[in-house]
Scaffold this motif. Structure first.
Motif, PDB file in Angstrom:
ATOM      1  N   PHE A   1      52.585 -46.209  -4.246  1.00 31.57           N
ATOM      2  CA  PHE A   1      52.189 -46.394  -2.860  1.00 31.57           C
ATOM      3  C   PHE A   1      52.014 -45.130  -2.381  1.00 31.57           C
ATOM      4  CE2 PHE A   1      53.108 -50.618  -1.129  1.00 31.57           C
ATOM      5  CZ  PHE A   1      53.078 -51.315  -2.019  1.00 31.57           C
ATOM      6  N   SER A   2      52.640 -44.091  -2.750  1.00 34.43           N
ATOM      7  CA  SER A   2      52.451 -42.560  -2.129  1.00 34.43           C
ATOM      8  C   SER A   2      50.962 -42.366  -2.604  1.00 34.43           C
ATOM      9  CB  SER A   2      53.535 -41.550  -2.588  1.00 34.43           C
ATOM     10  OG  SER A   2      54.883 -42.157  -2.270  1.00 34.43           O
ATOM     11  N   VAL A   3      50.778 -42.640  -3.895  1.00 39.19           N
ATOM     12  CA  VAL A   3      49.313 -42.087  -4.336  1.00 39.19           C
ATOM     13  C   VAL A   3      48.399 -42.700  -3.403  1.00 39.19           C
ATOM     14  CG1 VAL A   3      47.792 -42.026  -6.417  1.00 39.19           C
ATOM     15  CG2 VAL A   3      49.978 -41.596  -6.696  1.00 39.19           C
ATOM     16  N   ILE A   4      48.471 -43.984  -3.260  1.00 36.26           N
ATOM     17  CA  ILE A   4      47.381 -44.785  -2.431  1.00 36.26           C
ATOM     18  C   ILE A   4      47.562 -43.924  -1.157  1.00 36.26           C
ATOM     19  CG2 ILE A   4      46.930 -46.986  -1.226  1.00 36.26           C
ATOM     20  CD1 ILE A   4      48.055 -48.443  -3.867  1.00 36.26           C
ATOM     21  N   ALA A   5      48.613 -43.789  -0.428  1.00 43.97           N
ATOM     22  CA  ALA A   5      48.665 -43.248   0.732  1.00 43.97           C
ATOM     23  C   ALA A   5      47.952 -41.886   0.852  1.00 43.97           C
ATOM     24  CB  ALA A   5      50.204 -43.063   1.037  1.00 43.97           C
ATOM     25  N   VAL A   6      48.328 -41.102  -0.023  1.00 45.94           N
ATOM     26  CA  VAL A   6      47.515 -39.809   0.109  1.00 45.94           C
ATOM     27  C   VAL A   6      46.111 -39.725  -0.106  1.00 45.94           C
ATOM     28  CG1 VAL A   6      49.413 -38.226  -0.486  1.00 45.94           C
ATOM     29  CG2 VAL A   6      48.058 -38.997  -2.512  1.00 45.94           C
ATOM     30  N   LEU A   7      45.665 -40.818  -0.928  1.00 51.53           N
ATOM     31  CA  LEU A   7      44.229 -40.862  -1.118  1.00 51.53           C
ATOM     32  C   LEU A   7      43.456 -41.494   0.233  1.00 51.53           C
ATOM     33  CD1 LEU A   7      43.867 -41.814  -4.887  1.00 51.53           C
ATOM     34  CD2 LEU A   7      43.409 -39.562  -4.046  1.00 51.53           C
ATOM     35  N   SER A   8      44.375 -42.328   0.860  1.00 60.90           N
ATOM     36  CA  SER A   8      43.865 -42.872   2.104  1.00 60.90           C
ATOM     37  C   SER A   8      43.651 -41.618   2.994  1.00 60.90           C
ATOM     38  CB  SER A   8      44.661 -44.017   2.616  1.00 60.90           C
ATOM     39  OG  SER A   8      44.954 -44.941   1.646  1.00 60.90           O
ATOM     40  N   ILE A   9      44.764 -40.844   3.048  1.00 64.55           N
ATOM     41  CA  ILE A   9      44.779 -39.862   4.143  1.00 64.55           C
ATOM     42  C   ILE A   9      43.741 -38.985   3.905  1.00 64.55           C
ATOM     43  CG2 ILE A   9      45.960 -37.813   4.785  1.00 64.55           C
ATOM     44  CD1 ILE A   9      48.454 -39.194   4.260  1.00 64.55           C
ATOM     45  N   GLU A  10      43.412 -38.604   2.633  1.00 62.49           N
ATOM     46  CA  GLU A  10      42.042 -37.702   2.261  1.00 62.49           C
ATOM     47  C   GLU A  10      40.779 -38.447   2.782  1.00 62.49           C
ATOM     48  OE1 GLU A  10      42.964 -34.567   2.153  1.00 62.49           O
ATOM     49  OE2 GLU A  10      41.263 -34.524   0.583  1.00 62.49           O
ATOM     50  N   ALA A  11      40.712 -39.839   2.655  1.00 61.90           N
ATOM     51  CA  ALA A  11      39.532 -40.831   2.822  1.00 61.90           C
ATOM     52  C   ALA A  11      39.213 -40.609   4.360  1.00 61.90           C
ATOM     53  CB  ALA A  11      39.629 -41.818   2.370  1.00 61.90           C
ATOM     54  N   LEU A  12      40.471 -40.866   5.263  1.00 62.24           N
ATOM     55  CA  LEU A  12      40.308 -40.883   6.609  1.00 62.24           C
ATOM     56  C   LEU A  12      40.141 -39.749   7.013  1.00 62.24           C
ATOM     57  CD1 LEU A  12      43.128 -43.453   7.371  1.00 62.24           C
ATOM     58  CD2 LEU A  12      40.771 -43.736   7.869  1.00 62.24           C
ATOM     59  N   ARG A  13      40.622 -38.660   6.652  1.00 59.54           N
ATOM     60  CA  ARG A  13      40.564 -37.134   7.294  1.00 59.54           C
ATOM     61  C   ARG A  13      39.094 -36.881   7.317  1.00 59.54           C
ATOM     62  NH1 ARG A  13      43.118 -32.744   6.514  1.00 59.54           N
ATOM     63  NH2 ARG A  13      41.809 -31.827   4.816  1.00 59.54           N
ATOM     64  N   LYS A  14      38.236 -37.214   6.193  1.00 60.57           N
ATOM     65  CA  LYS A  14      36.887 -36.883   6.383  1.00 60.57           C
ATOM     66  C   LYS A  14      36.057 -37.613   7.328  1.00 60.57           C
ATOM     67  CE  LYS A  14      37.109 -35.733   1.402  1.00 60.57           C
ATOM     68  NZ  LYS A  14      36.855 -36.450   0.091  1.00 60.57           N
ATOM     69  N   ARG A  15      36.493 -38.862   7.785  1.00 63.32           N
ATOM     70  CA  ARG A  15      36.041 -39.891   8.653  1.00 63.32           C
ATOM     71  C   ARG A  15      36.035 -39.021  10.022  1.00 63.32           C
ATOM     72  NH1 ARG A  15      34.468 -45.037   7.178  1.00 63.32           N
ATOM     73  NH2 ARG A  15      33.950 -44.776   4.937  1.00 63.32           N
ATOM     74  N   PHE A  16      37.512 -38.613  10.467  1.00 60.46           N
ATOM     75  CA  PHE A  16      37.829 -38.092  11.677  1.00 60.46           C
ATOM     76  C   PHE A  16      37.302 -36.628  11.920  1.00 60.46           C
ATOM     77  CE2 PHE A  16      40.681 -41.698  11.377  1.00 60.46           C
ATOM     78  CZ  PHE A  16      40.082 -42.432  12.542  1.00 60.46           C
ATOM     79  N   GLY A  17      36.683 -35.958  11.016  1.00 61.44           N
ATOM     80  CA  GLY A  17      36.356 -34.746  11.349  1.00 61.44           C
ATOM     81  C   GLY A  17      37.337 -33.695  12.059  1.00 61.44           C
ATOM     82  N   LYS A  18      37.282 -33.243  13.116  1.00 60.50           N
ATOM     83  CA  LYS A  18      37.952 -32.335  13.728  1.00 60.50           C
ATOM     84  C   LYS A  18      39.441 -32.945  14.134  1.00 60.50           C
ATOM     85  CE  LYS A  18      34.761 -28.647  15.070  1.00 60.50           C
ATOM     86  NZ  LYS A  18      34.011 -28.055  15.899  1.00 60.50           N
ATOM     87  N   TYR A  19      39.524 -34.156  14.311  1.00 56.35           N
ATOM     88  CA  TYR A  19      40.561 -34.938  14.603  1.00 56.35           C
ATOM     89  C   TYR A  19      41.393 -35.436  13.089  1.00 56.35           C
ATOM     90  CZ  TYR A  19      38.730 -34.455  19.291  1.00 56.35           C
ATOM     91  OH  TYR A  19      38.134 -33.965  20.467  1.00 56.35           O
ATOM     92  N   SER A  20      41.364 -34.681  12.192  1.00 61.72           N
ATOM     93  CA  SER A  20      41.755 -35.236  11.110  1.00 61.72           C
ATOM     94  C   SER A  20      43.307 -35.703  10.957  1.00 61.72           C
ATOM     95  CB  SER A  20      41.561 -34.326   9.957  1.00 61.72           C
ATOM     96  OG  SER A  20      41.952 -33.130   9.991  1.00 61.72           O
ATOM     97  N   GLU A  21      44.085 -35.001  11.899  1.00 63.03           N
ATOM     98  CA  GLU A  21      45.377 -35.400  11.869  1.00 63.03           C
ATOM     99  C   GLU A  21      45.790 -36.764  12.035  1.00 63.03           C
ATOM    100  OE1 GLU A  21      44.158 -33.404  14.166  1.00 63.03           O
ATOM    101  OE2 GLU A  21      44.642 -34.014  15.988  1.00 63.03           O
ATOM    102  N   ILE A  22      44.646 -37.548  12.934  1.00 62.89           N
ATOM    103  CA  ILE A  22      44.752 -38.936  13.043  1.00 62.89           C
ATOM    104  C   ILE A  22      45.116 -39.693  11.722  1.00 62.89           C
ATOM    105  CG2 ILE A  22      43.462 -40.919  13.790  1.00 62.89           C
ATOM    106  CD1 ILE A  22      42.035 -39.264  15.849  1.00 62.89           C
ATOM    107  N   ALA A  23      44.378 -39.468  10.665  1.00 61.19           N
ATOM    108  CA  ALA A  23      44.674 -40.061   9.391  1.00 61.19           C
ATOM    109  C   ALA A  23      46.216 -39.893   8.983  1.00 61.19           C
ATOM    110  CB  ALA A  23      43.657 -39.032   8.393  1.00 61.19           C
ATOM    111  N   THR A  24      46.972 -38.868   9.090  1.00 55.83           N
ATOM    112  CA  THR A  24      48.070 -38.926   8.646  1.00 55.83           C
ATOM    113  C   THR A  24      48.804 -39.690   9.636  1.00 55.83           C
ATOM    114  OG1 THR A  24      47.579 -36.449   8.357  1.00 55.83           O
ATOM    115  CG2 THR A  24      49.963 -37.160   8.196  1.00 55.83           C
TER     116      THR A  24
END
Lengths: 244, 266
Positions: free
Chosen positions: B68-91
């Protein structure tokens, strides 16, 4: 032997709703120093980013040392504006910062050796920063930090050095020191491309000039008979004839 | 006074603690310097979901946490790219999803709250032989890979643009770093607990940054501090009958505050 270092042909780049570069063409031979001048947003930094592959260009071609960027990446050095380049609270010594750029020579997984350490000593000596080797990079003045970043770019023995506003935010005395280092490198045969807002400094150092202005750009393949007044006229939008 | 090493469970606890204390700063230093400290929290909450999932389907909870942790960090990385400068939203999104998942899955567990509780606050003294072997293997993997990629991790942490220009595969190295973070968080949740793991990632590094004069010395001192915090925490918790995870974290926090105060006076 072909001494051409870079050839830019019909290069075009647009940001959404804004055409930034239109049909840019120039070439540089070994030992040339190209200064790039222009107002904010004129496309100076964009051109540097396109050459470095940090932005994809739409049409045109950039040939570096006879090949594509990915084949010659290790032969290109880059120095950015000091403020853009790092977090000043980062716990890294001058030595650690400089040696990190030896990656193109070492490749993945390989560790640094004594020859690498010697190379770091050489470039730090070249920029007059040997005595600061073990100091934290964040503890240095802006001018000293920028000299370290020049050393970092030089450590991998580049043939083409790209510098984007390297003297912004640095005191006048340090600017003179940095320009002196850059001119020495150029005299020793290094090809340099530099953007700079400080037109007199750049006019003094460069042997070729690109001036980005309202109607595109003007290329001067010799700066020897170019005056500050003429550059000011061009920047103000007055057309002049190209010199060659 | 009881001899702490007369108990098998305490010997296992010390081995586990020493290994995890070596691994966490190897990951903690780059994530703190890249300003990703919050990723520890987001991942640990997802790890809790994995622990509940593991308990529910009958696999080792640490394995569930790793997945689950690996899925979580990969999801964070994918979402960070979508949110650009608001990347902390992904976390925050991934952390919220992890908490939601844990709440639902733990509802299906018999004695769910007791089981989950031991991972939320740590239960190093109840570690099984299989978990000990898993901890040894995963901690060794984290230390080995971070040392192998030492110069690449330094380069992308200091200046990702220059690192990319010099030919370092930044995307791949970042992904490896994220996966190692996930593994570290999942394994370390057994010691200090999922709710406190980010403190073990951040506090030794933060303390070391106050007293170190290079990247290398910051890393070495972070490991030394993490070892001091965990070993002293185990001793103190054993003799004062306290929870080991909380004790380790509070010792680290106290040392950080004292070091920061002394540095400020200077």
């Amino acid at each position: 032997m072909n001494n051409e270092v870079i050839r830019v042909e019909d290069l075009n780049f647009n940001y959404p709703d804004t055409a930034v570069l239109r049909d840019v063409n120039f070439n540089l031979m070994k030992g040339d120093f190209l200064g790039i001048i222009g107002a904010n947003g004129a496309g100076k930094s964009t051109l540097i980013k396109l050459i470095l592959g940090l932005l994809p260009y739409e049409t045109g071609k950039i040939t570096i040392l006879g090949g594509e960027l990915q084949d010659v990446r290790a032969k290109i050095g880059y120095v950015s504006q000091k403020a853009n380049s790092f977090n000043t609270d980062f716990p890294a010594t001058v030595r650690e910062v400089v040696i990190a750029n030896l990656f193109p020579r070492k490749g993945l997984f390989k560790r640094f050796n004594k020859a690498d350490e010697k190379k770091v000593d050489e470039v730090l000596d070249l920029v007059g920063m040997s005595e600061y080797k073990n100091k934290l990079i964040g503890s240095l003045s802006g001018g000293q930090q920028q000299r370290v970043f020049i050393a970092r770019a030089l450590v991998s023995d580049p043939e083409l050095l790209l510098m984007d506003e390297p003297t912004v935010g640095i005191d006048a005395a340090s600017v003179a020191d940095i320009m002196d280092i850059i001119c020495r490198l150029n005299k020793n045969g290094m090809t340099i491309i530099m953007t700079n807002h400080d037109t007199p400094t750049l006019l003094n150092a460069a042997n070729k000039l690109l001036i980005f202005c309202e109607h595109g750009y003007e290329e001067f393949v010799s700066t020897s008979d170019l005056s500050l007044e003429r550059i000011t006229d061009i920047l103000a939008g007055k057309r002049v004839h190209k010199h060659g | 006074m009881d001899n702490i090493f007369a108990y098998d469970f305490m010997i296992k606890a010390f081995i586990t603690a020493i290994l995890i204390a070596a691994a966490t700063p190897c990951i903690g230093l780059p994530i703190v310097l890249k300003r990703f400290s919050a990723i520890g929290d987001a991942t640990s909450h997802s790890a809790l979901g994995g622990i509940a999932f593991g308990l529910l389907i009958g696999i080792n909870p640490i394995l569930g946490a790793v997945i689950f942790s690996v899925i979580a960090v990969l999801s964070i990385e994918a979402l960070r790219k979508r949110f650009g400068k608001y990347s902390e939203i992904a976390t925050v999104v991934v952390m919220s999803a992890g908490i939601g998942l844990t709440a639902i899955l733990s509802g299906f567990l018999k004695n769910g709250s007791a089981n989950i509780n031991s991972f939320m606050f740590g239960s190093i003294v109840t570690i099984s032989d299989f978990e000990l072997i898993l901890t040894i293997a995963l901690s060794a993997l984290v230390v080995f890979v971070t040392l192998l990629l030492y110069k690449e991790i330094f380069a992308i942490t200091f200046d990702e643009t220059s690192a990319s220009l010099s030919g370092i595969p930044c995307g791949a190295i970042n992904t490896i770093l994220m996966i190692l973070t996930a593994i570290t968080v999942a394994v370390a949740s057994r010691i200090v607990g999922a709710l406190m793991i980010s403190s073990l990632l951040v506090i030794p590094t933060a303390t070391s940054m106050l007293i170190s004069k290079s990247y290398k010395s910051t890393l070495i001192r972070s490991v030394a501090l993490a070892e001091i915090f965990t070993i002293s925490g185990l001793f103190i918790s054993f003799y004062l009958d306290l929870r080991p995870g909380g004790t380790i974290v509070l010792i680290g926090t106290a040392v950080l505050v004292i070091t920061a105060s002394i540095k400020r006076k200077k």
